[in-house]
Write a protein that holds these residues in place. Structure first.
Motif: not given
Lengths: 232, 232
Positions: A32-48
């Motif tokens: 059931e634990l399926i993760g969503a796929r996310l893309s980040y550009r270079r130097d982009e913050e994922i979390y603070g």
DNA sequence: CGTTAATTTGACGGGAATCAAGGGGAGTGG
DNA sequence: CCACTCCCCTTGATTCCCGTCAAATTAACG
């Protein structure tokens, strides 16, 4: 980031290598634990730092750095997360470090609460989550020794061996991070990192096809220089 | 503190302060878990690096240091454990650091396997064990920033504030460790630690009634000097 | 191909380490 | 009770590794 979640939820195909490690078995028995796929550009913050820790992440491709900063901007990178690595998993409700994409990066995102729900139901999952945190702690202890007691040359040698082991068990290392990133990981300046690598090259311990493409030439010599912990 | 609860079952007078913390609730509902009381002399080894991690310990009185060493003797202290603190709890089957008594120390010892048994049966215990490890990891991350990016003065200021908070929320700090221990905790030499404390004294930030008895005089100034992490 | 960032390399300076010596406190034995 | 000893701590003098400042070279990217 929520927008991104919405867009990427549709394409479920996961590309890229997934390194072996304890985290691979983490979700066994939890389809059931399926993760969503996310893309980040270079130097982009994922979390603070100090943000609410709502999600847990797994690197699919690229690389992530987590770090802390002092008021005047001095930065200490806590870890680099490579494909297969999990990060953002906290005991507290808030993050203690900031996470950024080192290069173009793809991650899978999981709701922390979902994960914790599985942990309460499945003892094995709970144990694996704890093991994961405990392994990070062991690595942190190794880094304390490096930051507190090793010389610049020893730090760089240790770093290159670590990357060599984590990225390509054999063959050239393809570093995703800059000299400044490496410096902030090792508690040095970028100039010292550059100079030290040049010296290792001059001594024939490593070879560079480009600044980011490094091949370990004499692993035993490099290991000796890295002066590992007595028992290891 | 469950541990302490356990001791107080037969031995009602527990001496020494017991710090508050998440570990205090660890063994709620597990009265079977009674630890044996052990004493160690100054500098006596409690367990060695690479030794099998059969037991988990809780400090009753005194202080414990855990550390790693390089082949040439350079030492990095990972943590000081004060009354109320748990230590020696590993995910691996072997210890990754050596533990020694800093001063005359009394601890309670628990079989690791017993603890793990309770963790498999009680989800809440499992969660608390994980929280404990995660808190250690957060502290380790804070120390990476200190070791990698802080100056000698900032390191010492941070250390004194930490000890002030952990030992006596108010009043003089009574340091159980030598200048060398402090140095090996902060990634400095004992001379630099001594010089820095002298300077803090000259600037009126702290007062010394003896080398080991230190009183924080200007907490805000000291905190400013410690240059904490931006978010904290 | 121009612009900007990343890396390398050099010159120099400074903060902490090293080397060295002198004091002070706690425990011990006469 | 006091002298002696052993650490521990402090302080000074000097060294040196790495940080800082600066400039040139190379790589990346539109």
């Amino acid at each position: 980031m929520l927008l991104q979640t919405a867009t990427t939820i549709r394409n479920q195909h996961v590309k890229g290598p997934v390194a072996a490690g304890p985290e691979n078995f983490l979700f066994a028995g939890c389809p059931e634990l399926i993760g969503a796929r996310l893309s980040y550009r270079r130097d982009e913050e994922i979390y603070g730092e100090a943000e609410e820790a709502e999600f847990v992440y797994k690197v699919v491709s690229g690389a992530v750095r987590t770090y802390k900063v002092l008021n005047d901007g001095r930065r200490q990178i806590g870890a680099f997360h490579l494909p297969g690595d999990l990060f953002g998993f906290e005991s507290s409700t808030t993050h203690k470090l900031t996470a950024e994409a080192v290069t173009e990066t793809v991650v899978l995102v999981f709701k922390r609460r979902t994960l914790e729900y599985f942990a309460t139901r499945n003892v094995e999952v709970a144990r694996q989550l704890w093991t994961l945190t405990a392994c990070s702690l062991d690595q942190a202890m190794e880094r304390l020794l490096l930051l507190g007691r090793k010389t610049a040359a020893e730090k760089v040698a240790t770093f290159l061996l670590e990357m060599d082991q984590r990225m390509h068990p054999t063959g050239a290392i393809s570093l995703p991070m800059t000299r400044r990133d490496i410096a902030d990981y090792l508690g040095l300046t970028l100039e010292t990192v550059s100079r030290t690598i040049s010296q290792l090259q001059a001594e024939g311990m490593v070879a560079l096809s480009s600044a980011r493409q490094i091949t370990v030439q004499r692993r035993s010599k490099l290991r000796e220089l890295g002066s590992e912990d007595v028992y290891q």
